[in-house]
Design a protein around this motif. Structure first.
Motif, mmCIF file in Angstrom:
data_model
loop_
_atom_site.group_PDB
_atom_site.id
_atom_site.type_symbol
_atom_site.label_atom_id
_atom_site.label_comp_id
_atom_site.label_asym_id
_atom_site.label_seq_id
_atom_site.Cartn_x
_atom_site.Cartn_y
_atom_site.Cartn_z
ATOM 1 N N ASN A 281 -16.613 14.199 1.910
ATOM 2 C CA ASN A 281 -15.462 13.761 2.895
ATOM 3 C C ASN A 281 -15.777 12.553 3.831
ATOM 4 O O ASN A 281 -14.968 11.761 4.045
ATOM 5 C CB ASN A 281 -14.678 14.860 3.540
ATOM 6 C CG ASN A 281 -13.828 15.693 2.380
ATOM 7 O OD1 ASN A 281 -13.571 15.228 1.377
ATOM 8 N ND2 ASN A 281 -13.488 16.850 2.755
ATOM 9 N N LEU A 282 -17.003 12.906 4.205
ATOM 10 C CA LEU A 282 -17.519 11.832 5.171
ATOM 11 C C LEU A 282 -17.976 10.541 4.546
ATOM 12 O O LEU A 282 -17.466 9.418 5.024
ATOM 13 C CB LEU A 282 -18.523 12.413 5.912
ATOM 14 C CG LEU A 282 -19.211 11.301 6.925
ATOM 15 C CD1 LEU A 282 -18.424 11.141 8.144
ATOM 16 C CD2 LEU A 282 -20.627 11.867 7.497
ATOM 17 N N VAL A 283 -18.321 10.557 3.291
ATOM 18 C CA VAL A 283 -18.614 9.314 2.482
ATOM 19 C C VAL A 283 -17.452 8.802 2.292
ATOM 20 O O VAL A 283 -17.374 7.376 2.523
ATOM 21 C CB VAL A 283 -19.440 9.701 1.127
ATOM 22 C CG1 VAL A 283 -19.656 8.445 0.518
ATOM 23 C CG2 VAL A 283 -20.867 10.418 1.541
ATOM 24 N N ILE A 284 -16.471 9.532 1.755
ATOM 25 C CA ILE A 284 -15.183 8.837 1.520
ATOM 26 C C ILE A 284 -14.610 8.009 2.749
ATOM 27 O O ILE A 284 -14.201 7.034 2.857
ATOM 28 C CB ILE A 284 -14.125 9.846 1.059
ATOM 29 C CG1 ILE A 284 -14.466 10.451 -0.183
ATOM 30 C CG2 ILE A 284 -12.702 9.464 0.986
ATOM 31 C CD1 ILE A 284 -14.373 9.331 -1.365
ATOM 32 N N TRP A 285 -14.557 8.696 3.958
ATOM 33 C CA TRP A 285 -14.110 8.171 5.260
ATOM 34 C C TRP A 285 -14.866 6.808 5.475
ATOM 35 O O TRP A 285 -14.262 5.817 5.975
ATOM 36 C CB TRP A 285 -14.132 9.082 6.294
ATOM 37 C CG TRP A 285 -13.622 8.567 7.344
ATOM 38 C CD1 TRP A 285 -12.207 8.522 8.000
ATOM 39 C CD2 TRP A 285 -14.181 7.785 8.594
ATOM 40 N NE1 TRP A 285 -12.073 7.857 9.003
ATOM 41 C CE2 TRP A 285 -13.598 7.458 9.731
ATOM 42 C CE3 TRP A 285 -15.740 7.535 8.926
ATOM 43 C CZ2 TRP A 285 -13.735 6.758 10.720
ATOM 44 C CZ3 TRP A 285 -15.863 6.945 10.112
ATOM 45 C CH2 TRP A 285 -15.188 6.470 10.936
ATOM 46 N N GLY A 289 -12.600 3.691 5.205
ATOM 47 C CA GLY A 289 -12.046 3.816 6.229
ATOM 48 C C GLY A 289 -12.774 2.558 7.319
ATOM 49 O O GLY A 289 -12.039 2.176 8.059
ATOM 50 N N ALA A 290 -13.917 2.304 6.862
ATOM 51 C CA ALA A 290 -14.607 1.399 7.776
ATOM 52 C C ALA A 290 -14.192 0.056 7.703
ATOM 53 O O ALA A 290 -14.255 -0.726 8.856
ATOM 54 C CB ALA A 290 -16.141 1.109 7.309
ATOM 55 N N GLY A 291 -13.364 -0.564 6.661
ATOM 56 C CA GLY A 291 -12.751 -1.410 6.655
ATOM 57 C C GLY A 291 -11.479 -1.939 7.670
ATOM 58 O O GLY A 291 -11.358 -3.168 8.125
ATOM 59 N N LYS A 292 -11.292 -0.908 8.190
ATOM 60 C CA LYS A 292 -9.969 -0.790 9.271
ATOM 61 C C LYS A 292 -10.811 -0.928 10.570
ATOM 62 O O LYS A 292 -9.783 -1.005 11.691
ATOM 63 C CB LYS A 292 -9.185 0.545 9.357
ATOM 64 C CG LYS A 292 -8.614 0.312 7.653
ATOM 65 C CD LYS A 292 -7.799 1.512 7.597
ATOM 66 C CE LYS A 292 -7.087 1.725 5.975
ATOM 67 N NZ LYS A 292 -6.503 3.216 5.763
#
Length: 867
Positions: A281-285, A289-292
């Motif tokens: 789940n951390l990898v997904i985030w 999410g990093a692009g935001k």
């Protein structure tokens, strides 16, 4: 134990037996071999097979900070109070670890300790237990170990001497019973194993490849491996790989080529994570999410979807490039050799490398910045999956900075300089929030070193890093180490900001707090005032910094006995914090506690108790485990119960506070000394003198070690031990202690002060008990006059002095002088403490005794005067 072990384990029966035999004889054994040969697998299989012969098995991943990991283990699993000092000497990490092993719970069976993947022999020698009840199993790629320390068992590649051979047997098992390619193409199967140098990891990679393509012949498979090996060898420009690495890399390359572009990108991306504990789940985030975050355009270039990432993860998992962690839902791990190959792919990936690194670093820094100060147990649980990857990023940055410095490049490539500090501070706060100060400290130290390396001149981050390390020292009572760092940080900030600035106010506040902790009040007050004035000029409305300054100045005035100045500041700080924080917050709890403390010092117990209770309840919700604020709140409520005679309620709170503080502060610390002293006071009140004496002495010795000069806490300990000796009739031991305490308090406080009045009163009582009335009377009168000036209304201390002076007059036969004092004391106690409080009852009995004497025949009065 983190691993279940492979169901395809073959060919290591002799090694398993040898490991067991050597451990029984020599206690310490190392499985030594190249990466991918199966060292961890052998250790896992050994531990699983022989677990019933051990009283416990503890597994450490030795790529981590081993000393810190061991201390954290003993602290969290056993709740050990790990000492930091032996006498006056600080213990180093090696000595602390040795102490931990000496306290490991007893067992009728030996304990197996596994250190997996050791990369630093010096680190290993400092942490290996020296007791024979431990058997130590190490896995390492390092050879030529110290035979005096440990017995080597070399682990080679799988054997081909026995037919059909261990390597072939492993390949057969991987393909399954229905697949007959190994039996039908034995020569090609043998050639494949030889090409892979019989390395289990390489055979697993090829086996997975063959399982996915049932039609692929082993001859063709062998040809592809040969081509890859030759191509790699021809193109080799870096440090030459050995033949085994070439073989495994060839197998890896074949697997890599069949991955789609998204899966390859994901593999490169995962190489940036710590390989042992990757929460999916951390990898997904991080990936999505990093692009935001902070408008990271590069991160948005990836444009991954969650479905794509899940499909890519499945491909990596099916090809043995990613493995699930045993008994940890949602966690994955990557073999060290695979991680290295993935890092190689990342290094060769051109522009996408910068995109992936920026995406990873941006997301990790965003998480690090959200770790609060202080970190609650809830926060610890929330962020624990992130910490290994922050640590990995921090180590990588240190290496980058070192390389950049050697090449005279100012900054590392992957993280902007102004973001670097967040990584180290986040990790340090995580450990500090758990009371693991020894593990937090090196991260704060690394932060200082990194910031000083990046910024040659004055810079805000250098000042902040100095402040953070100094504050950690403050927390541990290491004031002499903290002071120069606080001063340096303040000087840097004053040079940076010529005018009013929040950072300057913060440094003023920190330095003032340090002085207050050392009871250097005259140095603390002007700094607190300057910080408050600066913050009020910066923030026109409610602000946490203003509330903090109000609170801190109030505490200082409380310590000085200036209650009329302290109370409005306390109330203003509490009101502001309640407006700022709608729900429970540590700052609100602090203000509740401090206002209660102020009322307590004035004897307004009915006003203090509900505030103490509210603060304690809030702290317990915020910090379910051990925490310094919880311990302080327990201590304060216990002291209130002491003061109103509710001893049965006070004792368990005092004990809880002391035990918690000893767990939090494994060495001498002012808070531990406070709890020792306060529990001793309780036992003293209950007449349990032998228990009280030992605690008083322990507190006094600790405080003298902590404070070399005059100190209120030292004076308090001197006073309390003296009072105990006075109660026991040990007057010759009590008098010098009382005099030393009074002299010290007069040096500390010029003019009226509650502590000075207490020392005057107690020395007077000592003389009274010895019948030295002429020496006692002026001291009692001075104490009473001072207390009346300090506490204009009802106060227990005033009532106490009234009663004591009355008793002195009574024993001198001055009944007319004694009676009004007793009556005044009784009325005051009844108003403050109620009619049934022990103090009220005692004064009532004193008054009754006096009145009986007044009505008795004159002969009795004459006898009283004589004796």
């Amino acid at each position: 134990m983190p691993y279940r072990g492979s169901i395809h384990f073959v060919g290591r029966e002799a090694e398993l037996t040898l490991v067991h035999q050597e451990l029984q004889q020599k206690d310490r054994v190392a499985i030594v071999g190249m990466g991918g040969v199966g060292k961890t697998e052998l250790a896992t299989q050994y531990a699983r097979r022989y677990e019933n012969e051990y009283g416990g098995i503890t597994w450490f991943n030795s790529r981590a900070n081993l000393s810190g990991e061991i201390l954290a283990f003993f602290s969290s699993e056993f709740g050990f109070e790990i000492p930091q000092k032996q006498g006056e000497r600080l213990l180093n990490l090696k000595e602390q670890v040795a102490w931990c092993w000496s306290k490991y719970p007893e067992s009728s069976l030996p304990i197996l300790i596994v250190f997996d993947d050791v990369t630093d022999l010096t680190n290993l020698s400092e942490v290996v237990p020296k007791y024979h009840r431990f058997e130590v199993l190490v896995t390492t790629r390092l050879r030529h170990l110290d035979r005096n320390l440990i017995q080597e068992i070399p682990l080679d590649v799988l054997s081909v001497e026995k037919e059909p051979g261990q390597a072939l047997e492993l390949l057969k098992r991987l393909l399954g019973k229905q697949d007959k390619r190994v039996e039908n193409q034995l020569e090609a199967a043998t050639a494949i194993c030889e090409c892979l140098e019989y390395l289990p990891l390489g055979i697993e990679l090829v086996g997975g490849y063959l399982v996915r393509d049932p039609e692929l012949s082993l001859n063709k498979m062998f040809g592809q491996l040969q081509e890859q090996k030759l191509a790699e060898k021809a193109l080799q420009t870096r440090e030459t790989l050995n033949s085994t690495q070439l073989g495994v890399k060839a197998a890896f390359a074949l697997t890599w080529e069949e991955l789609d572009s998204v899966t390859q990108q994901l593999g490169k991306f995962l190489s940036l994570f710590s390989p042992q504990q990757i929460l999916w789940n951390l990898v997904i985030w991080v990936a999505i999410g990093a692009g935001k975050l902070d408008n990271q355009e590069k991160a948005r270039q990836l444009r991954w979807s969650e479905n794509e990432l899940n499909e890519a993860k499945q491909q990596l998992y099916e090809r043995n490039l990613l493995q699930q962690v045993e008994d940890s839902e949602g966690f994955y791990k990557i073999h060290a050799l695979v991680s290295w190959f993935l890092q190689e792919q990342l290094a060769e990936s051109g522009e996408i490398k910068a995109v992936l690194e920026t995406t990873f670093a941006t997301a990790m820094i965003a998480r690090a910045r959200k770790i609060p100060d202080p970190a609650t147990c809830e926060d610890i649980e929330l962020f624990k999956a992130v910490i290994p990857h922050l640590e990995e990023l921090g180590k990588r940055l240190i290496a980058e900075i070192k390389a950049a410095k050697e090449e005279q490049i100012i900054s590392p490539a992957s993280v902007p300089n102004d973001r670097v500090i967040s990584i180290f501070v986040g990790v340090a706060r995580f450990y500090e929030g758990q009371g693991l100060y020894k593990i937090a400290e090196p991260w704060y130290e690394k932060c200082v070193n990194v910031c000083q390396a990046l910024f040659a001149d004055d810079h805000p981050d250098v000042a902040t890093s100095l402040n953070n390390l100094a504050r950690l020292y403050d927390t541990q009572g290491r004031y002499s180490e903290a002071e120069p760092l606080h001063k340096e940080a303040l000087a840097i900030r004053k040079r940076l900001y010529a005018t009013v600035h929040p950072d300057v106010a913060q440094s003023l506040n920190y330095l003032a707090r340090l002085y207050e902790n050392q009871e250097r009040y005259s140095e603390a007050e002007p700094l607190y005032k300057e910080a408050l004035a600066m913050r009020k000029s910066l923030y026109a409305t409610d602000h946490p910094d203003v509330a903090q300054s109000l609170n801190n100045l109030a505490l200082l005035y409380d310590s000085l006995g200036h209650y009329s100045e302290a109370e409005p500041l306390c109330k203003e700080a509490l009101a502001m914090r309640k407006r700022l924080y709608a729900d429970g917050h540590p700052d609100v709890a602090i203000s509740l506690n401090n206002l209660a403390l102020l009322y307590f010092h004035q004897g307004h117990y009915s006003e203090a108790e509900p505030l103490y209770r509210e603060a304690l309840a809030m702290y317990k919700r915020l910090f379910p485990g051990d925490h310094s604020d919880v311990a302080t709140s327990l201590n304060n409520l216990a002291r209130l119960y002491d003061s109103v005679g509710h001893y049965s309620e006070a004792e368990p709170l005092h004990k809880k506070a002391l035990a918690m503080r000893k767990r939090l502060y494994a060495t001498d610390h002012p808070h531990v000394a406070i709890s020792l002293n306060n529990l001793a006071l309780l036992y003293d009140s209950l007449g349990r003198y032998s228990e009280a004496e030992s605690l008083y002495k322990e507190a006094l010795a600790m405080r003298k070690r902590l404070f070399a000069t005059d100190c209120l806490n030292v004076a308090t300990s001197l006073n309390n031990l003296a009072r105990l000796y006075d109660s026991l009739g040990r007057y010759s031991e009590a008098e010098p202690l009382h005099k030393e305490a009074l002299a010290m308090r007069k040096r500390l406080f010029v003019g009226d002060h509650p502590h000075v009045a207490t020392s005057l009163n107690n020395l007077a009582l000592l003389y009274f008990h010895q019948g030295h009335y002429s020496e006692a009377e002026p001291l009692h009168k001075e104490a009473l006059a001072m207390r009346k000036r300090l506490f204009p209304g009802d106060h227990p201390a005033v009532a106490d002095s009234l009663n004591n002076l009355a008793l002195l007059h009574f024993h001198q036969g001055h009944y007319s002088e004694a009676e009004p004092l007793h009556k005044e004391a009784l009325e005051m106690y009844e108003r403050i403490l109620g009619v049934n409080h022990p103090n009220t009852v005692t004064v009532r009995e004193n008054l009754a005794n006096l009145q009986q004497q007044l009505t008795s025949p004159s002969i009795w009065k004459q006898l009283v005067r004589l004796f």
